[in-house]
Write a protein that holds these residues in place. Structure first.
Motif, PDB file in Angstrom:
ATOM      1  N   ASP A   1       0.802  -1.219   0.000  1.00 48.33           N
ATOM      2  CA  ASP A   1       0.000   0.000   0.000  1.00 48.33           C
ATOM      3  C   ASP A   1       0.840   1.278   0.000  1.00 48.33           C
ATOM      4  N   CYS A   2       1.937   1.286   0.739  1.00 56.34           N
ATOM      5  CA  CYS A   2       2.789   2.475   0.846  1.00 56.34           C
ATOM      6  C   CYS A   2       4.217   2.083   0.463  1.00 56.34           C
ATOM      7  N   PRO A   3       4.569   2.134  -0.810  1.00 57.77           N
ATOM      8  CA  PRO A   3       5.872   1.642  -1.267  1.00 57.77           C
ATOM      9  C   PRO A   3       7.034   2.581  -0.920  1.00 57.77           C
ATOM     10  N   ASP A   4       7.309   2.742   0.364  1.00 61.39           N
ATOM     11  CA  ASP A   4       8.428   3.553   0.832  1.00 61.39           C
ATOM     12  C   ASP A   4       9.746   2.877   0.407  1.00 61.39           C
ATOM     13  N   PRO A   5      10.699   3.616  -0.155  1.00 66.81           N
ATOM     14  CA  PRO A   5      11.949   3.011  -0.627  1.00 66.81           C
ATOM     15  C   PRO A   5      12.698   2.227   0.461  1.00 66.81           C
ATOM     16  N   LEU A   6      12.718   2.704   1.677  1.00 59.49           N
ATOM     17  CA  LEU A   6      13.415   1.999   2.751  1.00 59.49           C
ATOM     18  C   LEU A   6      12.717   0.673   3.069  1.00 59.49           C
ATOM     19  N   VAL A   7      11.392   0.685   3.108  1.00 56.31           N
ATOM     20  CA  VAL A   7      10.633  -0.538   3.372  1.00 56.31           C
ATOM     21  C   VAL A   7      10.852  -1.543   2.241  1.00 56.31           C
TER      22      VAL A   7
END
Length: 112
Positions: free
Chosen positions: A70-76
Motif C-alpha cells: 500500500d505504501c511503497p516507501d523506498p526503505l521498506v
C-alpha cells in the motif's frame, strides 16, 4: 507469460499447451477480499503432457509469491528485498498476467 515459459522449458509449441489461470476469490484473515492465482495445465489421460506436469510440480517452476504494498516507501522496499533475498527468494524476470477484461494502457500481457 506462463504458457511461453512452460513451452520454452520443455521445447514445445506454446499453442499446444492448454493453460488457464483461474482467480478464485478468498477472504484474508482480516475478512478482506483477496485473490489467489492458480496456473493450470490440462493433461488428458494418457497424454505425453503428464511428464511435463510431473516435472513442473517437482521443480515448482511456477510457484510464485506476489503481493501489493500500500505504501511503497523506498526503505521498506529495500528491507523487504533484503529479507526475501536472505532466505533464497529470486526474481524470476516475471511479467504480469492481465486478468480477463482488465487490459492496461501498454497493451499485451506484460507490464513494463
Amino acid at each position: 507469460m506462463v504458457r511461453e515459459r512452460l513451452a520454452a522449458r520443455h521445447g514445445r509449441a506454446a499453442a499446444g499447451l492448454d493453460i488457464e489461470i483461474p482467480r478464485p476469490p478468498v477472504l484474508g484473515p482480516d475478512g478482506e477480499q483477496r485473490t489467489v492465482e492458480v496456473f493450470t495445465l490440462t493433461v488428458p489421460p494418457g497424454s505425453e503432457l503428464a511428464d511435463i506436469a510431473e516435472h513442473e510440480r517437482a521443480q515448482q517452476h511456477e510457484a510464485h509469491l506476489a503481493f501489493e504494498i500500500d505504501c511503497p516507501d523506498p526503505l521498506v522496499l529495500r528491507g523487504l528485498h533484503t529479507i526475501l533475498a536472505r532466505h533464497g527468494a529470486l526474481a524470476d524476470g516475471g511479467g504480469y498476467n492481465t486478468p480477463p477484461g482488465q487490459g492496461w494502457a501498454g497493451g499485451g500481457d506484460r507490464r513494463p
